[in-house]
Every structure is written in C-alpha cells, then in structure tokens.
Design a protein around this motif. Structure first.
Motif, mmCIF file in Angstrom:
data_model
loop_
_atom_site.group_PDB
_atom_site.id
_atom_site.type_symbol
_atom_site.label_atom_id
_atom_site.label_comp_id
_atom_site.label_asym_id
_atom_site.label_seq_id
_atom_site.Cartn_x
_atom_site.Cartn_y
_atom_site.Cartn_z
ATOM 1 N N GLY A 1 0.754 -1.223 0.000
ATOM 2 C CA GLY A 1 0.000 0.000 0.000
ATOM 3 C C GLY A 1 0.787 1.276 0.000
ATOM 4 N N CYS A 2 0.057 2.329 0.309
ATOM 5 C CA CYS A 2 0.593 3.675 0.276
ATOM 6 C C CYS A 2 0.480 4.274 1.658
ATOM 7 C CB CYS A 2 -0.157 4.519 -0.737
ATOM 8 S SG CYS A 2 -1.933 4.365 -0.649
ATOM 9 N N ALA A 3 1.561 4.667 2.294
ATOM 10 C CA ALA A 3 1.607 4.924 3.730
ATOM 11 C C ALA A 3 1.109 6.301 4.089
ATOM 12 C CB ALA A 3 3.028 4.748 4.251
ATOM 13 N N LEU A 4 0.633 6.402 5.319
ATOM 14 C CA LEU A 4 0.303 7.682 5.913
ATOM 15 C C LEU A 4 1.598 8.417 6.181
ATOM 16 C CD1 LEU A 4 -2.260 9.120 7.013
ATOM 17 C CD2 LEU A 4 -1.662 8.194 9.249
ATOM 18 N N LEU A 5 1.710 9.661 5.731
ATOM 19 C CA LEU A 5 2.985 10.368 5.836
ATOM 20 C C LEU A 5 3.396 10.574 7.290
ATOM 21 C CD1 LEU A 5 2.617 13.093 3.078
ATOM 22 C CD2 LEU A 5 4.053 11.077 3.062
ATOM 23 N N THR A 6 2.450 10.880 8.157
ATOM 24 C CA THR A 6 2.745 11.022 9.583
ATOM 25 C C THR A 6 1.570 10.531 10.373
ATOM 26 O OG1 THR A 6 1.858 13.245 9.575
ATOM 27 C CG2 THR A 6 4.238 13.054 9.292
ATOM 28 N N THR B 1 4.589 4.468 -17.790
ATOM 29 C CA THR B 1 5.786 5.295 -17.905
ATOM 30 C C THR B 1 6.295 5.598 -16.505
ATOM 31 O OG1 THR B 1 5.016 6.356 -19.945
ATOM 32 C CG2 THR B 1 6.725 7.501 -18.690
ATOM 33 N N ARG B 2 7.550 5.257 -16.254
ATOM 34 C CA ARG B 2 8.145 5.557 -14.955
ATOM 35 C C ARG B 2 8.575 7.020 -14.933
ATOM 36 N NH1 ARG B 2 12.682 1.990 -11.694
ATOM 37 N NH2 ARG B 2 13.225 3.570 -10.142
ATOM 38 N N LEU B 3 8.221 7.726 -13.864
ATOM 39 C CA LEU B 3 8.547 9.141 -13.776
ATOM 40 C C LEU B 3 9.967 9.342 -13.262
ATOM 41 C CD1 LEU B 3 5.184 10.688 -12.544
ATOM 42 C CD2 LEU B 3 5.917 10.001 -14.835
ATOM 43 N N ALA B 4 10.452 10.574 -13.410
ATOM 44 C CA ALA B 4 11.851 10.871 -13.122
ATOM 45 C C ALA B 4 12.157 10.961 -11.629
ATOM 46 C CB ALA B 4 12.251 12.179 -13.805
ATOM 47 N N GLU B 5 11.138 10.939 -10.773
ATOM 48 C CA GLU B 5 11.373 10.914 -9.327
ATOM 49 C C GLU B 5 11.905 9.541 -8.944
ATOM 50 O OE1 GLU B 5 12.335 11.484 -6.221
ATOM 51 O OE2 GLU B 5 10.889 13.158 -6.183
ATOM 52 N N ARG B 6 13.170 9.468 -8.536
ATOM 53 C CA ARG B 6 13.825 8.200 -8.235
ATOM 54 C C ARG B 6 13.760 7.824 -6.765
ATOM 55 N NH1 ARG B 6 13.163 6.417 -13.059
ATOM 56 N NH2 ARG B 6 14.411 7.469 -14.680
ATOM 57 N N ARG B 7 13.139 8.654 -5.958
ATOM 58 C CA ARG B 7 12.978 8.340 -4.538
ATOM 59 C C ARG B 7 11.579 7.772 -4.297
ATOM 60 N NH1 ARG B 7 14.123 14.367 -2.759
ATOM 61 N NH2 ARG B 7 12.586 14.531 -4.453
ATOM 62 N N THR B 8 11.411 7.115 -3.171
ATOM 63 C CA THR B 8 10.096 6.577 -2.848
ATOM 64 C C THR B 8 9.114 7.713 -2.579
ATOM 65 O OG1 THR B 8 8.976 4.854 -1.566
ATOM 66 C CG2 THR B 8 10.357 6.390 -0.330
ATOM 67 N N VAL B 9 7.893 7.548 -3.004
ATOM 68 C CA VAL B 9 6.832 8.531 -2.785
ATOM 69 C C VAL B 9 5.701 7.841 -2.063
ATOM 70 C CG1 VAL B 9 5.129 10.044 -3.852
ATOM 71 C CG2 VAL B 9 7.453 9.932 -4.782
ATOM 72 N N ASP B 10 5.365 8.375 -0.922
ATOM 73 C CA ASP B 10 4.396 7.758 -0.029
ATOM 74 C C ASP B 10 3.153 8.637 0.070
ATOM 75 O OD1 ASP B 10 3.721 5.671 1.518
ATOM 76 O OD2 ASP B 10 5.044 6.143 3.184
ATOM 77 N N ASP B 11 2.515 8.908 -1.066
ATOM 78 C CA ASP B 11 1.404 9.857 -1.110
ATOM 79 C C ASP B 11 0.488 9.470 -2.257
ATOM 80 O OD1 ASP B 11 -0.070 12.125 -0.401
ATOM 81 O OD2 ASP B 11 1.104 13.461 -1.668
#
Length: 324
Positions: free
Chosen positions: A11-16, A266-276
């Motif tokens: 899943g996609c995590a709660l940021l805080t 298409t994979r986007l250029a953001e190479r870090r994990t995105v939790d949103d």
C-alpha cells in the motif's frame, strides 16, 4: 466491518501519524512562503491549495499559495482535497477518545456537513464536479507499510446525500472472475468526470490491484496488479500511481503514469520513494508530498511523461490540489 489482518506489506503509507500531526514542531528554516495571517480565501478556480506544514501555530491549516505568498486561514486538516467549490477535510479531535471525521466544506471553507469516521485519516478526494467525495481511514494499524492493517473507504454523494461508509461490499471481478474474500481492503479513490466511474486500490490475498469501479451500477473490476493510490489526470486518459519496486520498507515505491487507452506504463523521473496519493498540477505535471525532517514535508513536482527532474513546488506543505 470487522478488522482484518493483511499478511503482505502493501500500500501507500500515511505520511505522519495523528500524534505527529499535533505534537511535532520542527525548527523554522525560513525558506517557506510567508503566511498572510488574517486574510481569507475561498475555493476559487485556478488557486493552488495545500496543507501548511510550516512550523508554528498555523501548521496543518489549509492555505492558498500564490508565488511567495501563503494565505493560511483555513481549517486544520490531516488530509484535504477540493474541486468545483467543494472541499473535504479529514481531521481528528484530540482527547481521551480521539474522534475522526470528514468535514464537507463549502466554497468559503465553512463546514456544511460532518461524517464520523472510525479510524486514522489516510486519503481524501473530491470529484471534478464537486459532487462525489471519498475518504480512506485506517481502522487497524497506522500505515500501509505495516505488516498488519485494515482500512475503510467511504463515498458520499453530495447531491443525494447518500453515504456509503464502506465500499468493501462492492461486487469485485478479479482477473475475469467474481472474487469474494474476507481480507478485501480498498483505498485511494479517484473519480472520473462522469461522477460514477472511479479508480482505486484493492488488496486481497497479499496482492494489490488497480480497480475500475462503477458507482451507479455498483461493480468493480481489476485492471492490473501492483498499482496503488491512483489519481486521474484532468484529461481523464491517464492515471498516476505508486508501484512497488522493492521489498525494502524504507524505499518501496516509485511513481508511474498509466495510459488508459494503451495500458502502457511510464516511470517518472522521481527516483525516490513517494508515499502519497499524487495529484495533477496540469496535464503535463504531477505533484506529491515527500516527508522531510521531524514530521515536515514539501510538495514536489515532476513531468508526467518521464522526462526532466523533480523540483520543489511548495516547501513546508502537503495535500496539494490545483482548484479547477
């Protein structure tokens, strides 16, 4: 709905966490837009609106951003979204027994209706017309990255007043076959312009799937595996979502855009994990929040075609939405 245990880490995590939202105060770094205290604004088309994450008394308030100016006088929310003069604010009143709710807001950000919710705020969306509202809360655990969690996702039709507090009873077709299982969980709804078609994530049997639902017919079917927290582009032809690419719990997801006509990713250029649950700044640009420091976050933007590089769009902010 009884709580369920989902064995896989999904899943996609709660940021805080909720406690962090109300107690963490990072040191002021002096790089965010200036807040314009005492001003007011409405949900006017063309405005970029965020949750203000600047350390201080205005933290968590809904804010309009215009260049270097930030107007932070809206209500405090843990999650927020808006469209066509209708907003939804997920929040929790602290106390011995915290009470979570979805507040439906009118164009002037006044509360028009309140729906009690059974858990921790996670996701919120309003359809392009302002008619349909969806939310997701955790009822067990506090993060999609935990090994054990359960969610409830609800949908409110503001025109009829009908509220479905839990969509898990929607008949689900998985891989062409009717699927029934006690471990089904939905989250991350996004609506099409017709106010009946929607997309969401469903998890079952340790796997996540992108589903297309029909609110009027009350049916849903899976489109593909491994796609979480979708968000439909303004053109209605593409979805942005998170895709699990690693078993590392600290770095599990990357952003992808799916063309719904060709089903090409298409994979986007953001190479870090995105939790949103990402949003669309326009048809060419995706925006999303990434955590920073002790409970802070910034809103970033990246081209939707896989080119370019991510950039900070709004520092000290979360829950971005461009009002249309």
């Amino acid at each position: 709905m009884r709580d369920r245990v989902v064995a896989a880490v999904i899943g996609c995590a709660l940021l805080t966490g909720i406690a962090v939202e109300y107690t963490v105060r990072a040191a002021h770094r002096g790089r965010g837009p200036a807040a314009s205290a005492g001003s007011s604004f409405d949900l006017r088309a063309g405005r970029l609106v965020v949750r203000d994450m600047t350390p201080g008394p205005g933290r968590g308030r809904i804010s309009a951003v215009a260049g270097s100016t930030r107007t932070s006088v809206g209500p405090r929310c843990v999650r927020f979204h808006a469209a066509a003069g209708t907003g939804v604010c997920l929040n929790t009143d602290p106390g011995p027994i915290p009470r979570t709710y979805a507040a439906v807001l009118d164009r002037t950000l006044r509360e028009a209706r309140r729906v009690p919710l059974p858990g921790v705020p996670s996701r919120a969306r309003v359809s392009a017309s302002g008619r349909m509202i969806a939310w997701t809360v955790f009822v067990q655990g506090d993060s999609y990255t935990s090994a054990s969690f359960s969610t409830r996702t609800g949908i409110l039709d503001t025109r009829t007043g009908r509220t479905r507090t839990n969509i898990e009873d929607i008949p689900l077709t998985l891989d062409g076959h009717r699927h029934t299982s006690p471990d089904v969980n939905y989250w991350g709804v996004t609506f099409a312009r017709d106010d009946t078609r929607f997309y969401a994530t469903v998890s079952t049997k340790g796997r996540t799937h992108l589903v297309e639902g029909d609110y009027a017919r009350w049916t849903a079917r899976t489109l593909r595996e491994n796609a979480e927290c979708p968000s439909l582009a303004p053109d209605g032809r593409r979805l942005v979502y998170k895709k699990r690419v690693s078993a590392d719990p600290a770095d599990p997801w990357r952003l992808y855009v799916l063309d719904l006509r060709t089903m090409r990713e298409t994979r986007l250029a953001e190479r870090r994990t995105v939790d949103d649950q990402a949003a669309w700044l326009d048809d060419r640009t995706v925006m999303y929040a990434r955590p920073r420091g002790a409970g802070g976050s910034d809103v970033w933007a990246v081209p939707a075609d896989g080119s370019g590089a991510p950039r900070i769009l709004v520092p000290d902010a979360a829950s971005p939405v461009l009002l249309r």
